[in-house]
Write a protein that holds these residues in place. Structure first.
Motif, short mmCIF file in Angstrom:
data_model
loop_
_atom_site.label_atom_id
_atom_site.label_comp_id
_atom_site.label_asym_id
_atom_site.label_seq_id
_atom_site.Cartn_x
_atom_site.Cartn_y
_atom_site.Cartn_z
N THR C 273 0.79 -1.23 0.00
CA THR C 273 0.00 0.00 0.00
C THR C 273 0.82 1.28 0.00
OG1 THR C 273 -0.14 -0.22 2.38
CG2 THR C 273 -2.03 -0.98 1.12
N SER C 274 2.07 1.23 0.49
CA SER C 274 2.85 2.46 0.54
C SER C 274 3.08 2.96 -0.88
CB SER C 274 4.19 2.21 1.23
OG SER C 274 3.99 1.89 2.58
N PRO C 275 2.97 4.28 -1.08
CA PRO C 275 3.21 4.81 -2.43
C PRO C 275 4.65 4.52 -2.86
CG PRO C 275 2.21 6.49 -1.00
CD PRO C 275 2.58 5.34 -0.13
N SER C 276 4.87 4.43 -4.15
CA SER C 276 6.21 4.18 -4.66
C SER C 276 6.92 5.51 -4.90
CB SER C 276 6.12 3.40 -5.96
OG SER C 276 5.46 4.20 -6.93
N PHE C 277 8.22 5.46 -5.15
CA PHE C 277 8.94 6.69 -5.51
C PHE C 277 8.30 7.33 -6.74
CE2 PHE C 277 12.54 4.82 -3.06
CZ PHE C 277 12.69 5.87 -2.16
N ASP C 278 7.82 6.48 -7.65
CA ASP C 278 7.17 7.01 -8.85
C ASP C 278 5.95 7.86 -8.49
OD1 ASP C 278 8.62 6.14 -11.20
OD2 ASP C 278 8.20 4.11 -10.50
N ASP C 279 5.18 7.37 -7.51
CA ASP C 279 3.99 8.13 -7.11
C ASP C 279 4.37 9.50 -6.55
OD1 ASP C 279 2.43 5.93 -7.74
OD2 ASP C 279 2.49 5.11 -5.70
N TYR C 280 5.34 9.51 -5.64
CA TYR C 280 5.77 10.79 -5.05
C TYR C 280 6.36 11.70 -6.13
CZ TYR C 280 5.32 8.51 -0.45
OH TYR C 280 4.84 7.87 0.67
N ALA C 281 7.20 11.08 -6.99
CA ALA C 281 7.90 11.87 -8.01
C ALA C 281 6.90 12.50 -8.98
CB ALA C 281 8.89 10.98 -8.76
N GLU C 282 5.91 11.73 -9.33
CA GLU C 282 4.89 12.23 -10.26
C GLU C 282 4.18 13.45 -9.66
OE1 GLU C 282 4.41 11.11 -13.29
OE2 GLU C 282 2.70 12.42 -13.73
N ALA C 283 3.76 13.30 -8.40
CA ALA C 283 3.01 14.38 -7.75
C ALA C 283 3.87 15.64 -7.66
CB ALA C 283 2.55 13.95 -6.35
N ILE C 284 5.12 15.49 -7.24
CA ILE C 284 5.98 16.65 -7.01
C ILE C 284 6.40 17.28 -8.35
CG2 ILE C 284 8.27 17.36 -6.17
CD1 ILE C 284 7.90 15.25 -3.91
N SER C 285 6.89 16.45 -9.26
CA SER C 285 7.41 16.99 -10.52
C SER C 285 6.32 17.70 -11.32
CB SER C 285 7.99 15.88 -11.39
OG SER C 285 8.85 15.09 -10.64
N THR C 286 5.16 17.04 -11.40
CA THR C 286 4.08 17.64 -12.17
C THR C 286 3.73 19.02 -11.62
OG1 THR C 286 3.22 15.41 -12.36
CG2 THR C 286 1.78 17.16 -13.11
#
Lengths: 82, 357, 452
Positions: C273-286
């Motif tokens: 269930t923990s978000p992946s680095f991709d999830d965090y990266a997507e949110a921040i970068s976008t």
């Protein structure tokens, strides 16, 4: 002497059913062997020496585990205490 | 000749608060096109479906959701090596997250097909996100809030008027008329289903439900609206009747069109006296009463299997109105030997029907 | 005849009580090796309990995080969060991988300098920086992240005194829609505190405001909140630019990414269930990309994530001291490690695996630590095979915070070993001895002798 209640059945797969209470249980290999030996009316000394010839275990360890196991059997009302 | 298929189904707990597994299987067995071998997947040794030999052909225990996807995948891979599963239909909310995560891998490595919502759809419809989901898709949703501690209860009065509904993140819902009741239900639900707890504004009206199937492209394949006529003390339908409710059908249609919902679902609404529909909950799978849809002429589980197999499916255009379902219980007589087998080996072969070689 | 492998006899009642749709989990799968090193050998060589760090896992996780961010954003810099694990060998693995240092105290600052990190690559965070520490950081051209107005005033005075023009950022706290909101650190975005601080810094013209920093929470299970935070920081950076004509060089998003641990009370495994680095990266970068920066003027993105970087690379190996039966019939297992060295067991259900093979039979057990304290519970309920005294276990995902928050309480702290990329173990922190503790103490003469 402590013995297993007469009406308790032990299957090869380690399944135990207590027809008096309706509870059912599962046992691991050593537990199944002990119950079968009890069912055959073996004495405590016989059970201990038999298990120790079958399994790689020292006397102290098995003694301690055996008494804990008996306590659990008692708690689950599987024993006749005479 | 009918097409031979092996289909794995969970949710065999056909008890007083039943899982949808047995009704789904029943629908598949009614299929005119498929001849199905049913593999039951169970969590507990006492799920009644395990012992219904004309419903399930072979049962395997599977690990609980908390064991994580790796453990679950290896068990499914093992079962598949014996059974060669074509389609898998999970039926519990709480296990769906794992199966959605595993869906691609199961298809690629095991050739097991599913037809499930996407992770985004699954998360978005979650009780805690429902309000946002409603805003995004233009649906009326009662105001709701997540809380993590009973210390937040007194502040609720600023945003809500009592009564409110106290809900667990997966299951359970209670109506609370004051702070004390909220706190009591909070503790009860948190102990069983964990945090957070969702507080939802209670809306006055009539509860109406609809079972539907979305094809993932925005098209609603079929849907049948139903009103519960009688409920059990657990709030489950005891009896229900199919409705002629164009408004409700339109709600479901637009929700599916806008969210591009993929898979079976149940929408729970409150219809107010002003004929407004408030969406209370989206269950991301068929409900236990899905067989009513079959009885009304829409075999939605069969259609879902076709979608999973990549076949084209015609939309259902009609259903019988005023059909009822009445739930009943039935005591199976079971030999201890069968209980022993499922308990100790984790499997129970129940049918004479042979595996496809 | 060869004897069979022994296992303590167990009996388990089937299906008692109310039927539960989803009950206990089975987690048991033996873990006998870590990166090709046998658990048995590690414990024999370095004693039990023992912390083990996998350098391989650190590298894999770092590369994963780097890939997630650099494929989405052109300028990314990681800074190793010292408080998460400041054993020097661990820090240097991150520095070799290219991480700067992120410190929150004078002690950590000194440690980073000693490890060889150039002053200009040290980010100095936290509410407690003394005058001397600030001065040192100014001289070293470190990035000073201001937490409160008192610090800003002190820093202004130091600028006058020394004539040095330091590089500073301010920490911003804000509402990102999550609970609890961390508003005790830094300056609030919504109520104007942040602007107040920015105005003071710019108008005083004694320091260079080079960055904006935030750190919205810990173990964040929703990546969206980072998107909200990144948007707000970007807007702030752009407003500073339009108001004062000063370009903000970097946005530091802090840390708080969740690891793969399972929080107590949660229903599904944290691994899933923990978000992946991709999830965090997507949110921040976008959020930063869409904020309206001119393309070649995008700020550097700094990340201070610690927990998600190292948690999975850490293991705790330990041994069974004893088995007990509690008064209510429950099984209890006493381990040789407790909350003293595994602080995180207060909030996680750590995954625990036996380090040797057993049959498939399991029993539920409470796992206690060795302390003479009632709170010393490692797991309230674990389903494990029947283990006996001396059997060994592997606790997973303990790399973050345990080797910094551990207590020298009742017992001494164990050794830490790092397994290098070739699978060779290195001792990176020795097991503590009495002298380590004793040498800090002083005995007044009159207390040196007594008769009993």
């Amino acid at each position: 002497m402590i013995s297993l209640k007469k009406n308790i059945a032990v299957s090869e797969s380690g399944f135990v059913f207590n027809p008096t209470t309706g509870d059912s249980f599962s046992l691991n290999g050593v537990g199944t062997d002990i119950l079968k030996l009890m069912k055959d009316g073996k004495s405590e000394a016989e059970i201990k020496s038999t298990v120790r010839t079958w399994y790689d275990v020292d006397q102290d360890t098995f003694d301690k585990d055996y008494y804990d196991f008996l306590k659990m059997l008692g708690q689950y009302k599987l024993l006749d205490a005479e | 000749m009918k097409k031979q298929l092996t289909i794995a189904v969970t949710g065999l707990n056909n008890i007083d608060s039943p899982g949808p597994g047995v009704p789904v299987i029943r629908a598949l067995r009614d299929s005119e096109e498929f001849d199905v071998r049913i593999i039951g997947l169970s969590y507990e040794a006492l799920e009644p479906g395990i012992y219904m030999h004309d419903v399930v052909d072979h049962v395997y225990q599977i690990p609980f959701p908390k064991s994580g996807t790796e453990v679950i995948y290896s068990r499914i891979a093992y079962i598949n090596s014996l059974e060669n599963i074509d389609v898998l239909i999970p039926n519990f909310d709480a296990e769906l997250f794992n199966f959605i995560k595993l869906a691609d891998r199961m298809e690629k490595e095991l050739n097991i097909k599913t037809f499930l919502p996407t992770v985004e759809q699954f998360e978005a419809r979650h009780k805690v996100n429902l309000e946002e989901f409603g805003e995004k898709h233009g649906l009326l949703v009662p105001k709701s809030k997540m809380i993590f501690s009973t210390a937040e209860v007194p502040k609720l009065a600023q945003d809500f008027t009592y009564p409110v509904v106290v809900k667990g993140q997966f299951y359970d819902a209670h109506i609370a008329y004051n702070q004390e009741q909220v706190a009591t239900y909070f503790n009860k639900i948190a102990a069983k289903w964990g945090l957070p707890i969702v507080i939802q504004q209670f809306v006055y009206g009539t509860e109406v439900n609809i079972v539907a199937l979305g094809d993932g492209e925005g098209n609603m394949v079929g849907a049948v609206p139903m009103r519960k006529q009688y409920i059990t003390d657990k709030g489950k339908a005891w009896a229900g009747v199919s409705l002629d409710d164009e408004g409700l059908l339109n709600e479901a249609k637009s929700m599916i069109a806008s969210s591009k919902w993929r898979g079976g679902m149940e929408l729970e609404y409150i219809k107010t006296s002003d004929d407004e529909y408030y969406l209370l909950e989206i269950n991301p799978r068929f409900p236990a009463w899905v067989y009513l849809a079959v009885g009304c002429g829409q075999n939605l589980p069969e259609a879902l299997v076709k979608l999973a197999l990549g076949e084209t499916v015609e939309n259902f255009t009609d259903y019988e109105i005023g059909k009822m379902f009445i739930r009943y219980s039935w005591d199976l007589i079971v030999n201890m030997k069968e209980f022993e087998e499922i308990s100790t080996t984790g499997e129970l072969g129940t049918s004479s029907k042979k595996r496809a070689s | 005849m060869e004897k069979q492998r022994y296992e303590r006899p167990i009996i388990r009642r089937l299906n008692t009580g109310v039927m539960n749709k989803f009950g206990t989990k089975t987690e048991y799968e033996p873990v006998t090796h870590i990166d090709d090193c046998a658990v048995k050998d590690l414990l024999a060589d370095y004693g039990s309990p023992l912390f083990v760090i996998s350098e391989k896992k650190i590298h894999e996780t770092y590369q994963e995080a780097k890939r997630a961010f650099t494929t989405r954003y052109p300028k990314v810099q990681f800074a190793w969060s010292y408080k998460t694990n400041y054993i020097s060998a661990v820090c240097n693995v991150y520095h070799q991988l290219g991480s700067w240092a992120e410190v929150v105290s004078g002690f950590e600052y000194q440690k980073a300098l000693k490890n060889g990190v150039p002053g200009s690559k040290i980010i100095f965070n936290g509410p407690d920086k003394t005058v001397d520490e600030l001065k040192l950081a100014m001289e070293n051209k470190s990035l000073i992240h201001i937490d409160h107005l008192d610090e800003l005033y002190t820093l202004t005075e130091l600028c006058e005194e020394t004539g040095i023009r330091p590089k500073v950022a301010i920490r911003i706290n804000m509402d990102t829609g999550i609970y609890p909101m961390w508003d005790r650190f830094g300056f609030n975005y919504e109520n104007g505190q942040a602007w107040d601080a920015i105005n003071k810094i710019v108008l005083s013209d004694r320091m260079d405001l080079v960055g904006l920093h935030c750190h919205i929470g810990t173990f964040m299970l929703t990546a969206n909140a980072y998107g909200v935070a990144a948007t707000k920081l970007s807007e702030l950076a752009l407003s500073i630019q339009s108001k004062y004509g000063k370009k903000i060089q970097y946005i530091d998003m802090g840390g708080g990414f969740a690891s793969k641990n399972t929080l107590k009370g949660s229903f599904l495994s944290g691994y899933d269930t923990s978000p992946s680095f991709d999830d965090y990266a997507e949110a921040i970068s976008t959020s930063i990309m869409n904020a309206g920066f001119v393309e070649d003027e995008l700020p550097l993105l700094i990340l201070e994530t610690g927990r998600a970087m190292i948690d999975e690379a850490g293991y705790l190996l330990g041994s069974v001291i004893s088995n007990k039966r509690l008064s209510d019939g429950r099984k209890a297992t006493i381990m040789d490690f407790g909350v003293n060295i595994m602080f995180t067991s207060f909030w996680y259900d750590h995954k625990i695996s036996p380090a040797q093979e057993f049959s498939h039979h399991t029993e539920d057990t409470v796992m206690y630590g060795p302390l003479c304290m009632n709170i010393d519970v490692v797991r309230e309920n674990a389903t494990l095979p029947p283990m006996k005294r001396g059997d060994q276990v592997v606790v997973h995902t303990v790399g973050a915070y345990n080797m910094t928050q551990w207590m020298q309480f009742i017992a001494l702290r164990p050794a830490v070993v790092m397994i290098d990329l070739q699978g060779k173990p290195h001792l990176i922190r020795k097991r503590e001895e009495l002298t380590n503790i004793d040498q800090q103490e002083q005995m007044p003469d009159y207390l040196k002798e007594f008769k009993l």
